[in-house]
Design a protein around this motif. Structure first.
Motif, PDB file in Angstrom:
ATOM      1  N   ALA A 208       0.819  -1.213   0.000  1.00 14.69           N
ATOM      2  CA  ALA A 208       0.000   0.000   0.000  1.00 14.69           C
ATOM      3  C   ALA A 208       0.853   1.264   0.000  1.00 14.69           C
ATOM      4  CB  ALA A 208      -0.950   0.005   1.200  1.00 14.69           C
ATOM      5  N   ASN A 209       2.020   1.199   0.616  1.00 15.10           N
ATOM      6  CA  ASN A 209       2.887   2.374   0.727  1.00 15.10           C
ATOM      7  C   ASN A 209       4.018   2.393  -0.298  1.00 15.10           C
ATOM      8  OD1 ASN A 209       1.538   3.489   2.945  1.00 15.10           O
ATOM      9  ND2 ASN A 209       2.641   2.168   4.348  1.00 15.10           N
ATOM     10  N   GLU A 210       4.149   1.326  -1.064  1.00 22.28           N
ATOM     11  CA  GLU A 210       5.300   1.174  -1.947  1.00 22.28           C
ATOM     12  C   GLU A 210       5.468   2.328  -2.938  1.00 22.28           C
ATOM     13  OE1 GLU A 210       5.990  -2.138  -5.076  1.00 22.28           O
ATOM     14  OE2 GLU A 210       6.451  -2.960  -3.086  1.00 22.28           O
ATOM     15  N   GLY A 211       4.381   2.785  -3.535  1.00 26.31           N
ATOM     16  CA  GLY A 211       4.496   3.826  -4.550  1.00 26.31           C
ATOM     17  C   GLY A 211       4.114   5.212  -4.064  1.00 26.31           C
ATOM     18  N   GLY A 212       3.592   5.314  -2.850  1.00 32.22           N
ATOM     19  CA  GLY A 212       3.155   6.612  -2.341  1.00 32.22           C
ATOM     20  C   GLY A 212       4.319   7.470  -1.889  1.00 32.22           C
ATOM     21  N   PHE A 213       4.206   8.756  -2.131  1.00 34.15           N
ATOM     22  CA  PHE A 213       5.235   9.688  -1.695  1.00 34.15           C
ATOM     23  C   PHE A 213       4.643  10.563  -0.600  1.00 34.15           C
ATOM     24  CE2 PHE A 213       7.909  13.331  -1.476  1.00 34.15           C
ATOM     25  CZ  PHE A 213       9.163  12.878  -1.825  1.00 34.15           C
ATOM     26  N   PRO A 214       5.134  10.443   0.633  1.00 37.54           N
ATOM     27  CA  PRO A 214       4.588  11.256   1.726  1.00 37.54           C
ATOM     28  C   PRO A 214       5.043  12.719   1.603  1.00 37.54           C
ATOM     29  CG  PRO A 214       6.320   9.800   2.535  1.00 37.54           C
ATOM     30  CD  PRO A 214       6.151   9.503   1.083  1.00 37.54           C
TER      31      PRO A 214
ATOM     32  N   ARG B  21      10.699   3.551  -0.093  1.00 38.41           N
ATOM     33  CA  ARG B  21      11.356   3.540  -1.400  1.00 38.41           C
ATOM     34  C   ARG B  21      11.324   4.901  -2.067  1.00 38.41           C
ATOM     35  NH1 ARG B  21       9.820   3.019  -6.453  1.00 38.41           N
ATOM     36  NH2 ARG B  21       7.670   2.520  -5.951  1.00 38.41           N
ATOM     37  N   THR B  22      10.193   5.586  -2.020  1.00 35.49           N
ATOM     38  CA  THR B  22      10.066   6.866  -2.718  1.00 35.49           C
ATOM     39  C   THR B  22      10.855   7.991  -2.049  1.00 35.49           C
ATOM     40  OG1 THR B  22       7.992   7.261  -1.538  1.00 35.49           O
ATOM     41  CG2 THR B  22       7.837   6.325  -3.766  1.00 35.49           C
ATOM     42  N   LEU B  23      11.262   7.796  -0.811  1.00 33.27           N
ATOM     43  CA  LEU B  23      12.068   8.790  -0.093  1.00 33.27           C
ATOM     44  C   LEU B  23      13.540   8.399  -0.012  1.00 33.27           C
ATOM     45  CD1 LEU B  23       9.858   9.736   2.985  1.00 33.27           C
ATOM     46  CD2 LEU B  23      10.394  11.159   1.008  1.00 33.27           C
ATOM     47  N   HIS B  24      13.873   7.269  -0.595  1.00 35.72           N
ATOM     48  CA  HIS B  24      15.202   6.698  -0.403  1.00 35.72           C
ATOM     49  C   HIS B  24      16.330   7.680  -0.732  1.00 35.72           C
ATOM     50  CE1 HIS B  24      17.970   3.438   0.265  1.00 35.72           C
ATOM     51  NE2 HIS B  24      18.607   3.785  -0.834  1.00 35.72           N
ATOM     52  N   ASP B  25      16.278   8.328  -1.889  1.00 33.59           N
ATOM     53  CA  ASP B  25      17.364   9.239  -2.274  1.00 33.59           C
ATOM     54  C   ASP B  25      17.499  10.405  -1.297  1.00 33.59           C
ATOM     55  OD1 ASP B  25      17.915   7.620  -4.398  1.00 33.59           O
ATOM     56  OD2 ASP B  25      16.939   8.895  -5.891  1.00 33.59           O
ATOM     57  N   PHE B  26      16.382  10.920  -0.812  1.00 32.05           N
ATOM     58  CA  PHE B  26      16.422  12.025   0.145  1.00 32.05           C
ATOM     59  C   PHE B  26      16.939  11.559   1.500  1.00 32.05           C
ATOM     60  CE2 PHE B  26      13.198  13.484  -2.863  1.00 32.05           C
ATOM     61  CZ  PHE B  26      13.661  14.768  -3.128  1.00 32.05           C
ATOM     62  N   SER B  27      16.446  10.413   1.945  1.00 29.75           N
ATOM     63  CA  SER B  27      16.785   9.973   3.294  1.00 29.75           C
ATOM     64  C   SER B  27      18.234   9.503   3.409  1.00 29.75           C
ATOM     65  CB  SER B  27      15.808   8.904   3.786  1.00 29.75           C
ATOM     66  OG  SER B  27      15.665   7.869   2.845  1.00 29.75           O
TER      67      SER B  27
ATOM     68  N   PRO C 138      14.681  18.210  10.870  1.00 26.54           N
ATOM     69  CA  PRO C 138      15.214  16.960  10.337  1.00 26.54           C
ATOM     70  C   PRO C 138      14.089  15.928  10.356  1.00 26.54           C
ATOM     71  CG  PRO C 138      15.993  17.306  12.580  1.00 26.54           C
ATOM     72  CD  PRO C 138      15.206  18.522  12.202  1.00 26.54           C
ATOM     73  N   VAL C 139      14.099  15.024   9.374  1.00 26.48           N
ATOM     74  CA  VAL C 139      13.044  14.024   9.263  1.00 26.48           C
ATOM     75  C   VAL C 139      13.672  12.634   9.273  1.00 26.48           C
ATOM     76  CG1 VAL C 139      11.010  13.279   7.976  1.00 26.48           C
ATOM     77  CG2 VAL C 139      11.819  15.643   7.748  1.00 26.48           C
ATOM     78  N   VAL C 140      13.345  11.866  10.293  1.00 33.18           N
ATOM     79  CA  VAL C 140      13.826  10.489  10.390  1.00 33.18           C
ATOM     80  C   VAL C 140      12.705   9.597   9.856  1.00 33.18           C
ATOM     81  CG1 VAL C 140      14.713   8.685  11.903  1.00 33.18           C
ATOM     82  CG2 VAL C 140      15.219  11.092  12.403  1.00 33.18           C
ATOM     83  N   VAL C 141      13.071   8.713   8.903  1.00 35.53           N
ATOM     84  CA  VAL C 141      12.068   7.910   8.200  1.00 35.53           C
ATOM     85  C   VAL C 141      12.449   6.435   8.179  1.00 35.53           C
ATOM     86  CG1 VAL C 141      11.462   9.857   6.696  1.00 35.53           C
ATOM     87  CG2 VAL C 141      13.140   8.206   5.913  1.00 35.53           C
ATOM     88  N   THR C 142      11.436   5.595   8.001  1.00 32.87           N
ATOM     89  CA  THR C 142      11.707   4.205   7.673  1.00 32.87           C
ATOM     90  C   THR C 142      12.185   4.195   6.224  1.00 32.87           C
ATOM     91  OG1 THR C 142       9.333   3.977   7.191  1.00 32.87           O
ATOM     92  CG2 THR C 142      10.100   3.082   9.285  1.00 32.87           C
ATOM     93  N   ASN C 143      12.635   3.067   5.754  1.00 24.85           N
ATOM     94  CA  ASN C 143      13.231   2.987   4.416  1.00 24.85           C
ATOM     95  C   ASN C 143      12.150   2.984   3.334  1.00 24.85           C
ATOM     96  OD1 ASN C 143      15.187   2.886   2.484  1.00 24.85           O
ATOM     97  ND2 ASN C 143      15.671   0.725   2.790  1.00 24.85           N
TER      98      ASN C 143
ATOM     99  N   GLU D 246      22.045  14.989   6.412  1.00 22.48           N
ATOM    100  CA  GLU D 246      21.703  16.325   6.901  1.00 22.48           C
ATOM    101  C   GLU D 246      20.196  16.569   6.912  1.00 22.48           C
ATOM    102  OE1 GLU D 246      25.604  16.012   5.220  1.00 22.48           O
ATOM    103  OE2 GLU D 246      23.798  16.155   4.031  1.00 22.48           O
ATOM    104  N   LEU D 247      19.450  15.754   6.162  1.00 22.06           N
ATOM    105  CA  LEU D 247      17.998  15.905   6.126  1.00 22.06           C
ATOM    106  C   LEU D 247      17.317  15.154   7.262  1.00 22.06           C
ATOM    107  CD1 LEU D 247      17.360  15.609   2.278  1.00 22.06           C
ATOM    108  CD2 LEU D 247      17.606  17.681   3.655  1.00 22.06           C
ATOM    109  N   GLY D 248      17.988  14.206   7.886  1.00 18.48           N
ATOM    110  CA  GLY D 248      17.393  13.478   9.005  1.00 18.48           C
ATOM    111  C   GLY D 248      17.919  12.072   9.121  1.00 18.48           C
TER     112      GLY D 248
END
Length: 178
Positions: free
Chosen positions: A83-89, A108-114, A101-106, A118-120
């Motif tokens: 359900a979350n695979e293609g969604g971009f939060p 996929r759509t945020l991978h390059d940013f995370s 700063p934003v700490v995220v789980t892995n 310095e972003l979190g």
């Protein structure tokens, strides 16, 4: 530590958040938004029992900045599922636009940013979230100049990913295809 958005069990990893709050009794966790909107099975009973967790309910979108100024670190603990695979939060850029700063789980759509620390950063589990969150809180307290440098970078990334910039990119692409 803050989260803004729909708190629904199909999107957010409530077990991870519960474990994180348990192992981080000195941190306060603030959740802003509806609970279980669009999903009837969301159960926040365990989180509600905890003394360091606060549910503020839905707030007007244009008032969120009033809450963000009291938050040190934002989190996105997305459940890693189909359900979350293609969604971009998009809340990711909203947090960055507040300088957080934003700490995220892995996700996929945020991978390059995370991957840009310095972003979190990325956390795989509750312990990883706690470590990243504590790093940012200590940095803000102990090295304000470094914090400010990273904050400026986060604001720059947010500006580059604003709706206005995205529309300009789209217009350029459409113009280039003619």
């Amino acid at each position: 530590v803050g989260f803004m958005g729909n708190i629904a069990s199909y999107k957010e990893d409530l077990e991870l958040l519960t474990e994180l709050a348990k192992i981080s009794p000195k941190l306060s966790f603030v959740f802003i938004g509806p609970i279980g909107s669009g999903e009837m099975r969301t159960d926040i009973d365990e989180l509600e029992k905890m003394r360091n967790v606060y549910f503020l309910g839905p707030k007007d979108y244009f008032d969120l900045y009033k809450y963000f100024k009291f938050i040190d670190v934002a989190i996105i603990a997305r459940r890693l599922n189909k359900a979350n695979e293609g969604g971009f939060p998009l809340k990711y850029f909203e947090y960055l636009s507040a300088g957080l700063p934003v700490v995220v789980t892995n996700v996929r759509t945020l991978h390059d940013f995370s991957l840009v620390s310095e972003l979190g950063g990325i956390a795989k589990d509750a312990t990883g979230f706690k470590e990243r969150i504590e790093y940012w809180i200590k940095l803000r307290k102990n090295d304000p100049k470094e914090w400010e440098k990273y904050q400026k970078f986060r604001l720059k990334v947010a500006r580059r990913n604003s709706w206005e910039e995205r529309m300009e990119d789209l217009n350029r692409l459409i113009g280039a295809s003619k």
